[in-house]
Design a protein around this motif. Structure first.
Motif, PDB file in Angstrom:
ATOM      1  N   ARG A  32       0.834  -1.211   0.000  1.00  0.00           N
ATOM      2  CA  ARG A  32       0.000   0.000   0.000  1.00  0.00           C
ATOM      3  C   ARG A  32       0.860   1.249   0.000  1.00  0.00           C
ATOM      4  N   TRP A  33       1.953   1.248   0.785  1.00  0.00           N
ATOM      5  CA  TRP A  33       2.834   2.408   0.831  1.00  0.00           C
ATOM      6  C   TRP A  33       3.467   2.643  -0.540  1.00  0.00           C
ATOM      7  N   TYR A  34       3.983   1.577  -1.160  1.00  0.00           N
ATOM      8  CA  TYR A  34       4.636   1.709  -2.472  1.00  0.00           C
ATOM      9  C   TYR A  34       3.640   2.213  -3.513  1.00  0.00           C
ATOM     10  N   SER A  35       2.446   1.676  -3.527  1.00  0.00           N
ATOM     11  CA  SER A  35       1.428   2.105  -4.493  1.00  0.00           C
ATOM     12  C   SER A  35       1.103   3.580  -4.320  1.00  0.00           C
ATOM     13  N   ALA A  36       1.007   4.026  -3.083  1.00  0.00           N
ATOM     14  CA  ALA A  36       0.707   5.436  -2.833  1.00  0.00           C
ATOM     15  C   ALA A  36       1.843   6.324  -3.311  1.00  0.00           C
ATOM     16  N   VAL A  37       3.079   5.909  -3.073  1.00  0.00           N
ATOM     17  CA  VAL A  37       4.233   6.700  -3.501  1.00  0.00           C
ATOM     18  C   VAL A  37       4.292   6.768  -5.018  1.00  0.00           C
ATOM     19  N   VAL A  38       4.126   5.631  -5.674  1.00  0.00           N
ATOM     20  CA  VAL A  38       4.207   5.602  -7.132  1.00  0.00           C
ATOM     21  C   VAL A  38       3.087   6.426  -7.744  1.00  0.00           C
ATOM     22  N   SER A  39       1.875   6.290  -7.254  1.00  0.00           N
ATOM     23  CA  SER A  39       0.777   7.051  -7.832  1.00  0.00           C
ATOM     24  C   SER A  39       0.933   8.538  -7.586  1.00  0.00           C
ATOM     25  N   ASP A  40       1.572   8.918  -6.464  1.00  0.00           N
ATOM     26  CA  ASP A  40       1.824  10.330  -6.186  1.00  0.00           C
ATOM     27  C   ASP A  40       2.911  10.896  -7.090  1.00  0.00           C
ATOM     28  N   GLU A  41       3.850  10.062  -7.509  1.00  0.00           N
ATOM     29  CA  GLU A  41       4.991  10.544  -8.270  1.00  0.00           C
ATOM     30  C   GLU A  41       4.705  10.707  -9.753  1.00  0.00           C
ATOM     31  N   TYR A  42       3.718  10.042 -10.310  1.00  0.00           N
ATOM     32  CA  TYR A  42       3.425  10.157 -11.734  1.00  0.00           C
ATOM     33  C   TYR A  42       2.512  11.347 -11.962  1.00  0.00           C
ATOM     34  N   THR A  43       3.107  12.418 -12.425  1.00  0.00           N
ATOM     35  CA  THR A  43       2.357  13.634 -12.710  1.00  0.00           C
ATOM     36  C   THR A  43       1.732  13.521 -14.091  1.00  0.00           C
ATOM     37  N   PRO A  44       0.761  14.352 -14.416  1.00  0.00           N
ATOM     38  CA  PRO A  44       0.205  14.342 -15.772  1.00  0.00           C
ATOM     39  C   PRO A  44       1.276  14.541 -16.846  1.00  0.00           C
ATOM     40  N   ALA A  45       2.287  15.368 -16.561  1.00  0.00           N
ATOM     41  CA  ALA A  45       3.359  15.576 -17.541  1.00  0.00           C
ATOM     42  C   ALA A  45       4.155  14.291 -17.768  1.00  0.00           C
ATOM     43  N   MET A  46       4.424  13.543 -16.692  1.00  0.00           N
ATOM     44  CA  MET A  46       5.155  12.288 -16.827  1.00  0.00           C
ATOM     45  C   MET A  46       4.332  11.265 -17.600  1.00  0.00           C
ATOM     46  N   LEU A  47       3.051  11.196 -17.299  1.00  0.00           N
ATOM     47  CA  LEU A  47       2.178  10.266 -18.021  1.00  0.00           C
ATOM     48  C   LEU A  47       2.108  10.634 -19.496  1.00  0.00           C
ATOM     49  N   ALA A  48       2.078  11.919 -19.801  1.00  0.00           N
ATOM     50  CA  ALA A  48       2.066  12.355 -21.203  1.00  0.00           C
ATOM     51  C   ALA A  48       3.357  11.960 -21.900  1.00  0.00           C
ATOM     52  N   MET A  49       4.491  12.094 -21.190  1.00  0.00           N
ATOM     53  CA  MET A  49       5.773  11.703 -21.759  1.00  0.00           C
ATOM     54  C   MET A  49       5.814  10.197 -22.032  1.00  0.00           C
ATOM     55  N   LEU A  50       5.327   9.405 -21.089  1.00  0.00           N
ATOM     56  CA  LEU A  50       5.290   7.958 -21.281  1.00  0.00           C
ATOM     57  C   LEU A  50       4.405   7.579 -22.469  1.00  0.00           C
ATOM     58  N   GLU A  51       3.285   8.251 -22.612  1.00  0.00           N
ATOM     59  CA  GLU A  51       2.402   7.983 -23.747  1.00  0.00           C
ATOM     60  C   GLU A  51       3.080   8.365 -25.059  1.00  0.00           C
ATOM     61  N   ALA A  52       3.800   9.474 -25.077  1.00  0.00           N
ATOM     62  CA  ALA A  52       4.521   9.881 -26.288  1.00  0.00           C
ATOM     63  C   ALA A  52       5.593   8.852 -26.650  1.00  0.00           C
ATOM     64  N   GLN A  53       6.283   8.313 -25.652  1.00  0.00           N
ATOM     65  CA  GLN A  53       7.284   7.272 -25.912  1.00  0.00           C
ATOM     66  C   GLN A  53       6.627   6.006 -26.450  1.00  0.00           C
ATOM     67  N   ARG A  54       5.485   5.651 -25.882  1.00  0.00           N
ATOM     68  CA  ARG A  54       4.782   4.464 -26.372  1.00  0.00           C
ATOM     69  C   ARG A  54       4.397   4.641 -27.835  1.00  0.00           C
ATOM     70  N   GLU A  55       3.854   5.799 -28.171  1.00  0.00           N
ATOM     71  CA  GLU A  55       3.465   6.060 -29.553  1.00  0.00           C
ATOM     72  C   GLU A  55       4.673   6.040 -30.484  1.00  0.00           C
ATOM     73  N   TYR A  56       5.784   6.613 -30.024  1.00  0.00           N
ATOM     74  CA  TYR A  56       7.001   6.657 -30.836  1.00  0.00           C
ATOM     75  C   TYR A  56       7.469   5.244 -31.183  1.00  0.00           C
ATOM     76  N   PHE A  57       7.515   4.364 -30.191  1.00  0.00           N
ATOM     77  CA  PHE A  57       8.023   3.027 -30.427  1.00  0.00           C
ATOM     78  C   PHE A  57       6.975   2.092 -31.026  1.00  0.00           C
ATOM     79  N   ALA A  58       5.721   2.483 -31.048  1.00  0.00           N
ATOM     80  CA  ALA A  58       4.678   1.657 -31.667  1.00  0.00           C
ATOM     81  C   ALA A  58       4.731   1.766 -33.186  1.00  0.00           C
ATOM     82  N   SER A  59       5.429   2.759 -33.694  1.00  0.00           N
ATOM     83  CA  SER A  59       5.515   3.001 -35.134  1.00  0.00           C
ATOM     84  C   SER A  59       6.902   2.611 -35.639  1.00  0.00           C
TER      85      SER A  59
END
Length: 126
Positions: A32-59
């Motif tokens: 529970r502690w780890y999940s809370a820390v990880v969910s707190d650390e992923y900001t919308p900007a980080m999630l957007a960056m991860l999505e951009a990387q996924r799209e980049y490597f999907a092509s």
């Protein structure tokens, strides 16, 4: 950021007969502690960056861009570039500790279904 739970208070519990025993309670609290820390650390900007990387490597576009520079190269130039890349790989491998080098060079066997797929591709007409 959340503080980690006190490991001493989580390390053991006392059972009904007075003996000390480990429980799943510690693992549950840490999860529970780890999940809370990880969910707190992923900001919308980080999630957007991860999505951009996924799209980049999907092509395959990034591969096409990288090989485009070799389109007009001679076989000798391509071989020289490949030798340079291999030398760089040799350098990085030489920096590893013996145990890490052994793990890096260890060949893991392909799963049986992967091998069948590759052999079927080889049999396709060209």
């Amino acid at each position: 950021m959340l503080n980690a739970p006190d490991p001493i208070s989580l390390s053991s519990t006392v059972s009904g007969d007075g003996t000390e025993c480990r429980t799943d309670h510690r693992a549950a609290l840490l999860t529970r502690w780890y999940s809370a820390v990880v969910s707190d650390e992923y900001t919308p900007a980080m999630l957007a960056m991860l999505e951009a990387q996924r799209e980049y490597f999907a092509s395959d576009d990034h591969i096409r861009r990288e090989v485009a520079v070799w389109a007009d190269s001679t076989p000798e130039e391509r071989l020289a570039e490949m030798a340079e890349m291999c030398a760089a790989g040799d350098f990085f491998l030489s920096q590893l500790e013996p145990e890490a080098l052994e793990r890096a060079l260890r060949r893991e066997p392909l799963p049986e279904d992967s091998e069948k797929i590759f052999m079927a591709i080889r049999r396709l007409p060209r």
